[in-house]
Scaffold this motif. Sequence first.
Motif, PDB file in Angstrom:
ATOM      1  N   GLU A  22       0.566  -1.116   0.160  1.00  0.00           N
ATOM      2  CA  GLU A  22      -0.448  -0.352  -0.064  1.00  0.00           C
ATOM      3  C   GLU A  22       0.858   1.286  -0.189  1.00  0.00           C
ATOM      4  OE1 GLU A  22      -2.491   0.093   2.962  1.00  0.00           O
ATOM      5  OE2 GLU A  22      -0.573   0.866   5.301  1.00  0.00           O
ATOM      6  N   SER A  24       0.835   5.403   0.584  1.00  0.00           N
ATOM      7  CA  SER A  24       0.322   5.961   1.344  1.00  0.00           C
ATOM      8  C   SER A  24       1.639   7.710   1.898  1.00  0.00           C
ATOM      9  CB  SER A  24       0.303   5.938   3.426  1.00  0.00           C
ATOM     10  OG  SER A  24      -0.708   7.120   3.431  1.00  0.00           O
ATOM     11  N   ARG A  31      -4.398  13.182   2.486  1.00  0.00           N
ATOM     12  CA  ARG A  31      -3.856  11.441   2.478  1.00  0.00           C
ATOM     13  C   ARG A  31      -3.858  11.297   0.558  1.00  0.00           C
ATOM     14  NH1 ARG A  31      -5.357   6.541   4.240  1.00  0.00           N
ATOM     15  NH2 ARG A  31      -4.107   5.106   5.216  1.00  0.00           N
ATOM     16  N   TYR A  32      -2.594  10.829  -0.310  1.00  0.00           N
ATOM     17  CA  TYR A  32      -2.395  10.550  -1.842  1.00  0.00           C
ATOM     18  C   TYR A  32      -3.241   8.320  -1.173  1.00  0.00           C
ATOM     19  CZ  TYR A  32      -2.829  14.449  -3.701  1.00  0.00           C
ATOM     20  OH  TYR A  32      -2.776  15.542  -4.332  1.00  0.00           O
ATOM     21  N   TYR A  33      -4.126   8.101  -1.263  1.00  0.00           N
ATOM     22  CA  TYR A  33      -3.644   6.005  -0.589  1.00  0.00           C
ATOM     23  C   TYR A  33      -4.127   5.479  -1.858  1.00  0.00           C
ATOM     24  CZ  TYR A  33      -4.314   2.236   1.963  1.00  0.00           C
ATOM     25  OH  TYR A  33      -4.639   0.702   2.826  1.00  0.00           O
ATOM     26  N   ARG A  34      -3.391   4.466  -2.236  1.00  0.00           N
ATOM     27  CA  ARG A  34      -3.140   3.418  -3.430  1.00  0.00           C
ATOM     28  C   ARG A  34      -3.034   1.768  -2.870  1.00  0.00           C
ATOM     29  NH1 ARG A  34      -3.586   4.413  -9.917  1.00  0.00           N
ATOM     30  NH2 ARG A  34      -5.209   5.663  -8.720  1.00  0.00           N
ATOM     31  N   GLN A  35      -3.794   0.597  -3.113  1.00  0.00           N
ATOM     32  CA  GLN A  35      -2.973  -0.309  -2.590  1.00  0.00           C
ATOM     33  C   GLN A  35      -2.678  -1.090  -4.102  1.00  0.00           C
ATOM     34  OE1 GLN A  35      -6.800  -2.324  -0.615  1.00  0.00           O
ATOM     35  NE2 GLN A  35      -6.114  -0.974   1.664  1.00  0.00           N
ATOM     36  N   ARG A  55       3.596   5.842  -6.635  1.00  0.00           N
ATOM     37  CA  ARG A  55       4.572   6.733  -6.539  1.00  0.00           C
ATOM     38  C   ARG A  55       5.321   8.032  -6.527  1.00  0.00           C
ATOM     39  NH1 ARG A  55       8.465   5.039  -2.815  1.00  0.00           N
ATOM     40  NH2 ARG A  55       9.634   4.517  -5.338  1.00  0.00           N
TER      41      ARG A  55
END
Length: 274
Positions: A22, A24, A31-35, A55
């Motif tokens: 993940e 973050s 917040r920039y978040y991805r799985q 990223r």
Amino acid sequence: MPRGIPNPAAMYGIAPRPWGFEVSLVRNGTRYYRQFGKASYGGLEQALLQAQDWRDEVVRSVPPVARRTRAEKLRANNTTGVSGVFCQVASGGRVRAWVAKTYIGQDEILRTDFPVDAVGSGALALAIEEREKQLARMSGLARLHPAEEAIRQGLTVQPQGPRVTKRSKSEITRITNSSGVSGVQFKMPNAGHPGYWLATTFTAGKGSVCKAFSVKEHGHDMAKSLAIAERARQLEQKFKDAQERQQPQPQAPSQALLPELSFQHRAGGQTARP
């Protein structure tokens, strides 16, 4: 990594998880978040490459705030209304001095005290003025991690190997799958039934397409092979339909152009108007 020790550049902003990785990152309160799951990309290596690529794109397109902007942000315990300016209190609660303080770098901290006894009531104004002078010496962006600047300048480029396309949910092989191929499962309605292999593909808005291959008719191994081949055909058709939907559709000529087009046809392709 232990608290206070930054991750290696390759893993900056990336946390390993049992299912993959993940990402973050926080920029200006957002917040920039991805799985990136290993099942979605066919393994941990591809999942990590995809996480690093995403990223790096965030780091390059959304840089951190300027150092001065961050330094000017008021803290919760600020009592003056001006960041970097605070008072020194003597015994009895009397203000002894006003102080302007700015962190410029690891080996450079600017600080000037303005004692009230020596300067008088103008000590606060002088401290505020001094703080502005100190901030003028601050430049650049906030340094969040040693890898940030290298990523923005393209100095840390991820391997140029191929990137796989993310699998749809219908392509991911589940733990309960009995064939090792997503969308293909063995079914046995009851204990006395020889069973059958079933190929199933779901398409949003269209429902599921299913085809069964009887073990009694084809044998166990052949029925499984036929189901796997049918699953591949279903997926190919699904992707083909999706590509056709994405292609722009030709627009019919407007009514205003129809008379002119008709005339051009009768005139053998001439563009002169009647």
